[in-house]
Scaffold this motif. Sequence first.
Motif, PDB file in Angstrom:
ATOM      1  N   THR A  26     -10.006  11.150 -38.227  1.00 31.05           N
ATOM      2  CA  THR A  26      -9.073  12.246 -37.776  1.00 31.05           C
ATOM      3  C   THR A  26      -9.814  13.514 -37.846  1.00 31.05           C
ATOM      4  O   THR A  26     -10.730  13.721 -38.613  1.00 31.05           O
ATOM      5  N   GLY A  27      -9.855  14.315 -36.729  1.00 31.69           N
ATOM      6  CA  GLY A  27     -10.720  15.612 -36.522  1.00 31.69           C
ATOM      7  C   GLY A  27     -11.985  15.316 -36.057  1.00 31.69           C
ATOM      8  O   GLY A  27     -12.909  16.462 -35.612  1.00 31.69           O
ATOM      9  N   MET A  28     -12.480  14.107 -35.597  1.00 29.33           N
ATOM     10  CA  MET A  28     -13.626  13.944 -35.048  1.00 29.33           C
ATOM     11  C   MET A  28     -13.484  13.630 -33.630  1.00 29.33           C
ATOM     12  O   MET A  28     -13.187  12.430 -33.240  1.00 29.33           O
ATOM     13  N   SER A  29     -13.732  14.651 -32.735  1.00 29.61           N
ATOM     14  CA  SER A  29     -13.395  14.181 -31.438  1.00 29.61           C
ATOM     15  C   SER A  29     -14.385  13.150 -30.648  1.00 29.61           C
ATOM     16  O   SER A  29     -15.542  13.427 -30.931  1.00 29.61           O
ATOM     17  N   CYS A  30     -13.857  12.522 -30.148  1.00 31.01           N
ATOM     18  CA  CYS A  30     -14.562  11.225 -29.228  1.00 31.01           C
ATOM     19  C   CYS A  30     -15.390  11.916 -28.104  1.00 31.01           C
ATOM     20  O   CYS A  30     -16.614  11.615 -27.972  1.00 31.01           O
ATOM     21  N   ARG A  31     -15.153  13.046 -27.841  1.00 38.49           N
ATOM     22  CA  ARG A  31     -16.032  13.962 -27.011  1.00 38.49           C
ATOM     23  C   ARG A  31     -17.203  14.407 -27.386  1.00 38.49           C
ATOM     24  O   ARG A  31     -18.013  15.159 -26.651  1.00 38.49           O
ATOM     25  N   LYS A  32     -17.371  14.440 -28.629  1.00 41.47           N
ATOM     26  CA  LYS A  32     -18.726  14.787 -29.315  1.00 41.47           C
ATOM     27  C   LYS A  32     -19.660  13.807 -29.325  1.00 41.47           C
ATOM     28  O   LYS A  32     -20.841  13.895 -29.729  1.00 41.47           O
ATOM     29  N   ASP A  47      -8.033  11.431 -28.155  1.00 43.61           N
ATOM     30  CA  ASP A  47      -9.118  12.324 -28.823  1.00 43.61           C
ATOM     31  C   ASP A  47     -10.316  11.700 -29.767  1.00 43.61           C
ATOM     32  O   ASP A  47     -11.198  12.050 -29.878  1.00 43.61           O
ATOM     33  N   ASN A  48      -9.834  10.391 -30.295  1.00 44.34           N
ATOM     34  CA  ASN A  48     -10.583   9.824 -31.451  1.00 44.34           C
ATOM     35  C   ASN A  48     -10.718   8.516 -31.074  1.00 44.34           C
ATOM     36  O   ASN A  48     -11.268   7.737 -32.021  1.00 44.34           O
ATOM     37  N   VAL A  49     -10.685   7.925 -29.722  1.00 40.43           N
ATOM     38  CA  VAL A  49     -11.047   6.557 -29.545  1.00 40.43           C
ATOM     39  C   VAL A  49     -11.961   6.587 -28.281  1.00 40.43           C
ATOM     40  O   VAL A  49     -11.572   7.033 -27.263  1.00 40.43           O
ATOM     41  N   LEU A  50     -13.233   5.745 -28.403  1.00 43.29           N
ATOM     42  CA  LEU A  50     -14.151   5.620 -27.453  1.00 43.29           C
ATOM     43  C   LEU A  50     -13.955   4.108 -26.913  1.00 43.29           C
ATOM     44  O   LEU A  50     -13.879   3.341 -27.789  1.00 43.29           O
ATOM     45  N   GLU A  51     -13.773   4.045 -25.754  1.00 42.29           N
ATOM     46  CA  GLU A  51     -13.733   2.534 -25.279  1.00 42.29           C
ATOM     47  C   GLU A  51     -14.794   2.055 -24.309  1.00 42.29           C
ATOM     48  O   GLU A  51     -14.982   2.908 -23.224  1.00 42.29           O
TER      49      GLU A  51
END
Length: 70
Positions: A26-32, A47-51
């Motif tokens: 939580t709080g760690m954005s996937c976009r980073k 926001d927090n899941v990369l697939e």
Amino acid sequence: IEYILRTGALWKGTVSNLNVRIETDTGMSCRKIKYLNSSFKGKCISDNVLEIKLKDTVLDKDIRLLYEKR
């Protein structure tokens, strides 16, 4: 983060379907998340899941990611 897939190259031919989901805290954005050279790529589905979805793919590289804290 490195997820080694090349060992799968010992299999002959292609992998018909492979789905990899990486969930950040939580709080760690996937976009980073940045892709390092020669990495399979995916997309942020929240926001927090990369697939990463691969279809009919030869496993000739790895998943190599870098999370930027800034």
